[in-house]
Design a protein around this motif. Structure first.
Motif, PDB file in Angstrom:
ATOM      1  N   ALA A  10       0.808  -1.225   0.000  1.00 32.01           N
ATOM      2  CA  ALA A  10       0.000   0.000   0.000  1.00 32.01           C
ATOM      3  C   ALA A  10       0.837   1.270   0.000  1.00 32.01           C
ATOM      4  O   ALA A  10       0.292   2.369  -0.022  1.00 32.01           O
ATOM      5  CB  ALA A  10      -0.927  -0.004   1.219  1.00 32.01           C
ATOM      6  N   SER A  11       2.156   1.138   0.015  1.00 30.94           N
ATOM      7  CA  SER A  11       3.000   2.329   0.139  1.00 30.94           C
ATOM      8  C   SER A  11       3.286   3.026  -1.189  1.00 30.94           C
ATOM      9  O   SER A  11       3.935   4.068  -1.218  1.00 30.94           O
ATOM     10  CB  SER A  11       4.330   1.949   0.806  1.00 30.94           C
ATOM     11  OG  SER A  11       5.010   1.013   0.005  1.00 30.94           O
ATOM     12  N   SER A  12       2.807   2.440  -2.293  1.00 28.89           N
ATOM     13  CA  SER A  12       3.153   2.990  -3.609  1.00 28.89           C
ATOM     14  C   SER A  12       2.154   2.481  -4.654  1.00 28.89           C
ATOM     15  O   SER A  12       1.379   1.561  -4.379  1.00 28.89           O
ATOM     16  CB  SER A  12       4.574   2.520  -3.954  1.00 28.89           C
ATOM     17  OG  SER A  12       4.887   2.779  -5.295  1.00 28.89           O
ATOM     18  N   VAL A  56       3.574  -2.573   9.343  1.00 28.85           N
ATOM     19  CA  VAL A  56       4.880  -2.538   8.677  1.00 28.85           C
ATOM     20  C   VAL A  56       5.431  -3.958   8.683  1.00 28.85           C
ATOM     21  O   VAL A  56       5.798  -4.497   9.732  1.00 28.85           O
ATOM     22  CB  VAL A  56       5.837  -1.571   9.407  1.00 28.85           C
ATOM     23  CG1 VAL A  56       7.191  -1.548   8.703  1.00 28.85           C
ATOM     24  CG2 VAL A  56       5.234  -0.172   9.441  1.00 28.85           C
ATOM     25  N   ALA A  57       5.412  -4.577   7.515  1.00 30.87           N
ATOM     26  CA  ALA A  57       5.868  -5.973   7.444  1.00 30.87           C
ATOM     27  C   ALA A  57       6.337  -6.287   6.035  1.00 30.87           C
ATOM     28  O   ALA A  57       5.845  -5.733   5.056  1.00 30.87           O
ATOM     29  CB  ALA A  57       4.729  -6.922   7.834  1.00 30.87           C
ATOM     30  N   ASP A  58       7.284  -7.180   5.978  1.00 32.20           N
ATOM     31  CA  ASP A  58       7.751  -7.737   4.712  1.00 32.20           C
ATOM     32  C   ASP A  58       6.926  -8.997   4.474  1.00 32.20           C
ATOM     33  O   ASP A  58       6.923  -9.903   5.330  1.00 32.20           O
ATOM     34  CB  ASP A  58       9.250  -8.070   4.859  1.00 32.20           C
ATOM     35  CG  ASP A  58       9.873  -8.534   3.547  1.00 32.20           C
ATOM     36  OD1 ASP A  58       9.198  -9.196   2.753  1.00 32.20           O
ATOM     37  OD2 ASP A  58      11.065  -8.222   3.342  1.00 32.20           O
ATOM     38  N   ASN A  86      -1.545  -7.444  -3.311  1.00 33.94           N
ATOM     39  CA  ASN A  86      -0.973  -6.588  -4.353  1.00 33.94           C
ATOM     40  C   ASN A  86       0.548  -6.478  -4.257  1.00 33.94           C
ATOM     41  O   ASN A  86       1.205  -6.216  -5.270  1.00 33.94           O
ATOM     42  CB  ASN A  86      -1.639  -5.198  -4.217  1.00 33.94           C
ATOM     43  CG  ASN A  86      -0.915  -4.126  -4.979  1.00 33.94           C
ATOM     44  OD1 ASN A  86      -0.957  -4.088  -6.209  1.00 33.94           O
ATOM     45  ND2 ASN A  86      -0.230  -3.244  -4.257  1.00 33.94           N
ATOM     46  N   ALA A  87       1.118  -6.664  -3.072  1.00 33.53           N
ATOM     47  CA  ALA A  87       2.579  -6.493  -2.914  1.00 33.53           C
ATOM     48  C   ALA A  87       3.303  -7.389  -3.917  1.00 33.53           C
ATOM     49  O   ALA A  87       2.989  -8.570  -4.039  1.00 33.53           O
ATOM     50  CB  ALA A  87       3.001  -6.851  -1.494  1.00 33.53           C
ATOM     51  N   GLY A  88       4.241  -6.811  -4.636  1.00 31.46           N
ATOM     52  CA  GLY A  88       4.965  -7.622  -5.603  1.00 31.46           C
ATOM     53  C   GLY A  88       5.957  -6.782  -6.363  1.00 31.46           C
ATOM     54  O   GLY A  88       5.970  -5.551  -6.264  1.00 31.46           O
ATOM     55  N   VAL A 137      -3.509  -9.523  -7.310  1.00 31.92           N
ATOM     56  CA  VAL A 137      -3.001  -8.704  -8.409  1.00 31.92           C
ATOM     57  C   VAL A 137      -1.916  -9.506  -9.128  1.00 31.92           C
ATOM     58  O   VAL A 137      -0.797  -9.664  -8.630  1.00 31.92           O
ATOM     59  CB  VAL A 137      -2.466  -7.341  -7.917  1.00 31.92           C
ATOM     60  CG1 VAL A 137      -1.939  -6.523  -9.099  1.00 31.92           C
ATOM     61  CG2 VAL A 137      -3.583  -6.575  -7.199  1.00 31.92           C
ATOM     62  N   ALA A 138      -2.298 -10.049 -10.266  1.00 34.51           N
ATOM     63  CA  ALA A 138      -1.360 -10.808 -11.102  1.00 34.51           C
ATOM     64  C   ALA A 138      -0.809  -9.832 -12.138  1.00 34.51           C
ATOM     65  O   ALA A 138      -0.305  -8.775 -11.772  1.00 34.51           O
ATOM     66  CB  ALA A 138      -2.067 -11.998 -11.724  1.00 34.51           C
ATOM     67  N   SER A 139      -0.965 -10.153 -13.414  1.00 33.77           N
ATOM     68  CA  SER A 139      -0.407  -9.278 -14.461  1.00 33.77           C
ATOM     69  C   SER A 139      -0.700  -9.886 -15.821  1.00 33.77           C
ATOM     70  O   SER A 139      -0.971 -11.084 -15.936  1.00 33.77           O
ATOM     71  CB  SER A 139       1.114  -9.190 -14.290  1.00 33.77           C
ATOM     72  OG  SER A 139       1.716  -8.537 -15.378  1.00 33.77           O
ATOM     73  N   ALA A 184       1.029  -2.755 -18.776  1.00 35.24           N
ATOM     74  CA  ALA A 184       2.021  -1.769 -18.314  1.00 35.24           C
ATOM     75  C   ALA A 184       1.361  -0.539 -17.673  1.00 35.24           C
ATOM     76  O   ALA A 184       0.519   0.113 -18.283  1.00 35.24           O
ATOM     77  CB  ALA A 184       2.882  -1.329 -19.494  1.00 35.24           C
ATOM     78  N   ALA A 185       1.794  -0.225 -16.468  1.00 40.32           N
ATOM     79  CA  ALA A 185       1.281   0.926 -15.729  1.00 40.32           C
ATOM     80  C   ALA A 185       2.465   1.655 -15.102  1.00 40.32           C
ATOM     81  O   ALA A 185       3.349   1.016 -14.514  1.00 40.32           O
ATOM     82  CB  ALA A 185       0.324   0.461 -14.632  1.00 40.32           C
ATOM     83  N   GLU A 186       2.449   2.959 -15.221  1.00 43.59           N
ATOM     84  CA  GLU A 186       3.598   3.721 -14.702  1.00 43.59           C
ATOM     85  C   GLU A 186       3.460   3.963 -13.201  1.00 43.59           C
ATOM     86  O   GLU A 186       2.629   4.751 -12.751  1.00 43.59           O
ATOM     87  CB  GLU A 186       3.758   5.051 -15.450  1.00 43.59           C
ATOM     88  CG  GLU A 186       5.054   5.734 -15.065  1.00 43.59           C
ATOM     89  CD  GLU A 186       5.480   6.807 -16.056  1.00 43.59           C
ATOM     90  OE1 GLU A 186       4.674   7.158 -16.939  1.00 43.59           O
ATOM     91  OE2 GLU A 186       6.630   7.289 -15.935  1.00 43.59           O
TER      92      GLU A 186
END
Ligand code: NDP
Ligand code: 8X3
Length: 250
Positions: A10-12, A56-58, A86-88, A137-139, A184-186
């Protein structure tokens, strides 16, 4: 009591934009990422003040993921209805024999094992709540492979497979599972992929209008607001100028 959405990464990028949009719509937030300062600034800058919990976790650290979820108050877990896995990241791009083991480990551990660790801890909560919705969230990289994408594509194909598997395993528990496959997403994605080389990252999006994080957030809002009897199983979205993983308009 407001419903809560749990967003990893969620940080970006996609995660940050999704947090903003869902807060705007009145959702409480549970936000996970490694960069505490980014999560704190996001919460502070929310135009609509909602209850927000920062974890805050990895995601590669199974104990930290569990401890983070354990720290949530019961009114949050009881009202948790949406989880966005979503983290990836991608790290590096090049021929398979030139790949670095450390890059491969980071991608597999984050994109596949991290998603599993979060899901393993959260699914019992959704089951207890009697329903829920998980979006992985795959791709487009989980649908096709492209030159130099090898291990990243493999991790996203794994996410795609896990989405289908989770849907089967959770159908009796009224837990929806959606696989989201953006092109592709910026965002910070290519800066991370090219290890801080901002020029190289920028070039990925030059000459056409790429997706932006808000496009993904708005799509997630659509996915998560269908009626109870409707699930979007799988959704692929790309920029109008992108036709497949490696084909872009001139
Ligand atoms: P960003 O780099 O902007 O955001 C990635 C997010 O993931 C950050 O919040 C980062 O937070 C978090 N993250 C990365 N590693 C970890 C970790 N080990 N533990 C916890 N959080 C982590 O990229 P995007 O927003 O573009 O990417 C989001 C997802 O979308 C990824 O899964 C990506 O593969 C996928 N995707 C991206 C596309 C694109 O073109 N941008 C297209 C299709 C899919 P922090 O560093 O603070 O931990
Ligand atoms: C990110 C999009 O095309 O760079 O998943 O793999 S792509």
């Amino acid at each position: 009591m407001a419903k809560f959405i749990f967003i990893t990464g969620a940080s970006s990028g996609f995660g940050e934009a999704t947090a903003r949009l869902f807060a705007d719509k009145g959702f409480g937030l549970v936000l996970m990422a490694r960069r505490k300062d980014k999560l704190e600034s996001l919460v502070q800058a929310l135009p609509r003040k909602v209850e927000a919990h920062i974890l805050v976790a990895d995601v590669r650290d199974q104990k930290a993921v569990s401890a983070g979820v354990d720290s949530l108050p019961s009114h949050v877990t009881k009202n948790l209805s949406i989880v966005i896995n979503n983290a990836g990241l991608a790290v590096g791009k090049g021929a398979i024999d030139q790949g670095l083991i450390d890059d491969w480990d980071r991608m597999v551990d984050t994109n596949v094992k991290g998603l599993l660790y979060v899901s393993k801890r959260i699914i019992p909560i959704l089951k207890e709540n009697g329903s829920g919705h998980i979006v992985n969230v795959a791709s487009i990289a989980g649908k096709e492979v492209y030159p130099g994408g090898n291990v990243y594509c493999a991790t996203k194909h794994a996410v795609d497979a896990l989405s289908r598997a989770m849907r089967i395993d959770l159908v009796d528990h009224k837990i929806k599972v959606t696989n989201l496959a953006p092109g592709a997403a910026e965002t910070e994605f290519s800066i991370v992929r090219f290890k801080g080389d901002t020029e190289k990252a920028k070039s990925v999006y030059s000459g056409y209008d790429p997706l932006v994080a808000k496009d993904i957030a708005e799509t997630l809002w659509f996915i998560c607001t269908r009626p109870a009897h409707v699930n979007i199983n799988d959704l692929t979205l790309m920029a109008t100028a992108q036709a497949s993983a490696a084909v872009f308009a001139d």
